[in-house]
Design an enzyme around this catalytic site. Structure first.
Site, PDB file in Angstrom:
ATOM      1  N   ALA A   1       0.843  -1.198   0.000  1.00  0.00           N
ATOM      2  CA  ALA A   1       0.000   0.000   0.000  1.00  0.00           C
ATOM      3  C   ALA A   1       0.882   1.253   0.000  1.00  0.00           C
ATOM      4  CB  ALA A   1      -0.912  -0.010   1.221  1.00  0.00           C
ATOM      5  N   TYR A   2       1.938   1.219   0.810  1.00  0.00           N
ATOM      6  CA  TYR A   2       2.860   2.361   0.877  1.00  0.00           C
ATOM      7  C   TYR A   2       3.491   2.593  -0.501  1.00  0.00           C
ATOM      8  CZ  TYR A   2       6.853   5.223   2.385  1.00  0.00           C
ATOM      9  OH  TYR A   2       7.802   6.228   2.520  1.00  0.00           O
TER      10      TYR A   2
HETATM   11  P1  NAP Z   1       7.964  10.266  10.542  1.00  0.00           P
HETATM   12  O1  NAP Z   1       9.119  10.458  11.449  1.00  0.00           O
HETATM   13  O2  NAP Z   1       6.922   9.258  10.881  1.00  0.00           O
HETATM   14  O3  NAP Z   1       7.267  11.716  10.352  1.00  0.00           O
HETATM   15  C1  NAP Z   1       6.135  11.853   9.578  1.00  0.00           C
HETATM   16  C2  NAP Z   1       5.588  13.243   9.751  1.00  0.00           C
HETATM   17  O4  NAP Z   1       4.403  13.378   8.968  1.00  0.00           O
HETATM   18  C3  NAP Z   1       5.185  13.538  11.210  1.00  0.00           C
HETATM   19  O5  NAP Z   1       5.451  14.883  11.507  1.00  0.00           O
HETATM   20  C4  NAP Z   1       3.690  13.286  11.177  1.00  0.00           C
HETATM   21  O6  NAP Z   1       2.981  13.978  12.180  1.00  0.00           O
HETATM   22  C5  NAP Z   1       3.381  13.850   9.810  1.00  0.00           C
HETATM   23  N1  NAP Z   1       2.044  13.473   9.340  1.00  0.00           N
HETATM   24  C6  NAP Z   1       1.499  12.249   9.181  1.00  0.00           C
HETATM   25  N2  NAP Z   1       0.232  12.352   8.766  1.00  0.00           N
HETATM   26  C7  NAP Z   1      -0.043  13.682   8.674  1.00  0.00           C
HETATM   27  C8  NAP Z   1      -1.173  14.425   8.315  1.00  0.00           C
HETATM   28  N3  NAP Z   1      -2.337  13.844   7.995  1.00  0.00           N
HETATM   29  N4  NAP Z   1      -1.101  15.778   8.300  1.00  0.00           N
HETATM   30  C9  NAP Z   1       0.051  16.392   8.630  1.00  0.00           C
HETATM   31  N5  NAP Z   1       1.148  15.745   9.021  1.00  0.00           N
HETATM   32  C10 NAP Z   1       1.102  14.404   9.027  1.00  0.00           C
HETATM   33  O7  NAP Z   1       8.421   9.897   9.066  1.00  0.00           O
HETATM   34  P2  NAP Z   1       9.718  10.347   8.212  1.00  0.00           P
HETATM   35  O8  NAP Z   1      10.585   9.178   8.094  1.00  0.00           O
HETATM   36  O9  NAP Z   1      10.253  11.625   8.703  1.00  0.00           O
HETATM   37  O10 NAP Z   1       9.013  10.555   6.800  1.00  0.00           O
HETATM   38  C11 NAP Z   1       8.863  11.815   6.158  1.00  0.00           C
HETATM   39  C12 NAP Z   1       8.550  11.572   4.693  1.00  0.00           C
HETATM   40  O11 NAP Z   1       9.643  10.880   4.083  1.00  0.00           O
HETATM   41  C13 NAP Z   1       7.326  10.685   4.461  1.00  0.00           C
HETATM   42  O12 NAP Z   1       6.615  11.151   3.339  1.00  0.00           O
HETATM   43  C14 NAP Z   1       7.923   9.320   4.172  1.00  0.00           C
HETATM   44  O13 NAP Z   1       7.070   8.505   3.428  1.00  0.00           O
HETATM   45  C15 NAP Z   1       9.174   9.719   3.399  1.00  0.00           C
HETATM   46  N6  NAP Z   1      10.243   8.694   3.376  1.00  0.00           N
HETATM   47  C16 NAP Z   1      10.859   8.318   4.516  1.00  0.00           C
HETATM   48  C17 NAP Z   1      11.886   7.377   4.465  1.00  0.00           C
HETATM   49  C18 NAP Z   1      12.638   6.929   5.705  1.00  0.00           C
HETATM   50  O14 NAP Z   1      13.537   6.078   5.571  1.00  0.00           O
HETATM   51  N7  NAP Z   1      12.354   7.468   6.879  1.00  0.00           N
HETATM   52  C19 NAP Z   1      12.270   6.823   3.232  1.00  0.00           C
HETATM   53  C20 NAP Z   1      11.612   7.246   2.073  1.00  0.00           C
HETATM   54  C21 NAP Z   1      10.609   8.199   2.165  1.00  0.00           C
HETATM   55  P3  NAP Z   1       2.597  13.277  13.614  1.00  0.00           P
HETATM   56  O15 NAP Z   1       3.794  13.432  14.509  1.00  0.00           O
HETATM   57  O16 NAP Z   1       1.417  14.071  14.045  1.00  0.00           O
HETATM   58  O17 NAP Z   1       2.271  11.844  13.342  1.00  0.00           O
END
Ligand code: NAP
Length: 276
Positions: free
Chosen positions: A192-193
């Protein structure tokens, strides 16, 4: 109305989004908005940056909530007459071992990662000023998931003529197919992701094309990117990059110089254009 340039990062109270705000506070010559769906978590994050001597501003934004998106849109319009940099970073992912039924995971994941991001774009892209930058945080998983699609779906997602309506139809069909347990038969990969991030990458390609067609003279650059595998709550402590390292490619795209004519409509990782 303020003439100060303004940057907005979605989902930036923690993780990569927070690191993007930190870097923009150091490098962007204007106001930087840290946004969060929860004002408490958002204000706490702003205070953390303040302790580092950095000054981010806060605005509430839940990308699942159209009213919240429109409130930010109206605020930006009124205070700044638009915006200069938009980083669509907010996203969710179920953990690998989560036992939530796949159809529910599909609906919830697509709701935020694809439909929420699209709603932010629909409301905020018209406000992006000439020479503005838009960065949609996707993932390399979008590429691997594309490889797991049927030949027919791959062709559609790689098409240079696919419309936003057609993409929305396909993303909606994926969710419906998971509910009927026919998604694999219909050519979808079992992630899904991954499908949600295919949506983000393809949406970026379409939006860049639309900017070329409708606002060529505005020199706006819009791209999708992968931050890498980053140590956040989403990816866990084993990941290879720190959040600051994960912010590098999104920040590079957000700060492309005004005389750059690319990248535009591309998917990048490690600051390098990847083949879609
Ligand atoms: P994370 O630490 O889980 O942070 C996600 C952020 O998005 C949090 O601030 C969360 O807020 C916010 N969020 C989720 N749903 C939301 C909504 N409906 N409205 C507003 N804010 C919302 O994840 P991350 O790793 O930093 O990921 C950031 C981005 O990078 C994402 O798009 C992810 O898919 C992408 N990404 C990450 C990786 C990785 O290895 N980490 C790799 C590829 C891509 P809350 O604190 O309120 O939940």
């Amino acid at each position: 109305m303020s003439n100060v340039p303004v940057a907005v990062v979605t989902g930036s109270n923690k993780g990569i989004g927070f690191a993007i705000v930190r870097a923009l506070c150091k490098q962007f010559p204007g106001d930087v908005y840290l946004t969060a769906r929860d004002p408490g978590r958002g204000q706490k994050a702003v205070a953390k940056l303040q302790e580092e001597g950095l000054c981010a501003l806060f605005h509430q934004l839940d990308i699942d909530d159209l009213q919240s998106i429109r409130a930010l849109r109206d605020f930006l319009k009124e205070k700044y007459g638009g915006l200069n940099v938009l980083v669509n970073n907010a996203g969710i992912a179920f953990k690998v071992h989560d036992t939530t039924p796949f159809a529910v995971q599909a609906e919830v994941t697509l709701k935020t990662n694809f439909f929420g991001t699209r709603n932010v774009c629909t409301e905020l892209l018209p406000l992006v000023k000439p020479y503005g930058k838009v960065v949609n945080v996707s993932s390399m998983v979008s590429s691997s998931a594309l490889g797991g699609c049927s030949r027919e779906l791959q062709q559609k997602f790689r098409s240079n003529t696919i419309t936003e309506d057609e993409l929305v139809e396909l993303m909606t069909k994926f969710v419906e197919d998971t509910k009927k347990s026919v998604h694999e038969k219909e050519g979808w990969p079992n992630t899904a992701y991954g499908v949600s991030k295919i949506g983000v990458t393809v949406l970026s390609r379409i939006q860049a094309r639309m900017l070329n067609e409708k606002r060529k003279g505005d020199h706006i650059l819009l791209n999708a990117c992968c931050p890498g595998w980053v140590r956040t709550d989403m990816a866990g402590p084993q990941a290879t990059k720190s959040p600051d390292e994960g912010a590098e490619t999104p920040v590079y795209l957000a700060l492309l110089p005004s005389d750059a004519d690319g990248p535009h409509g591309q998917f990048l990782s490690n600051k390098t254009v990847r083949t879609w």
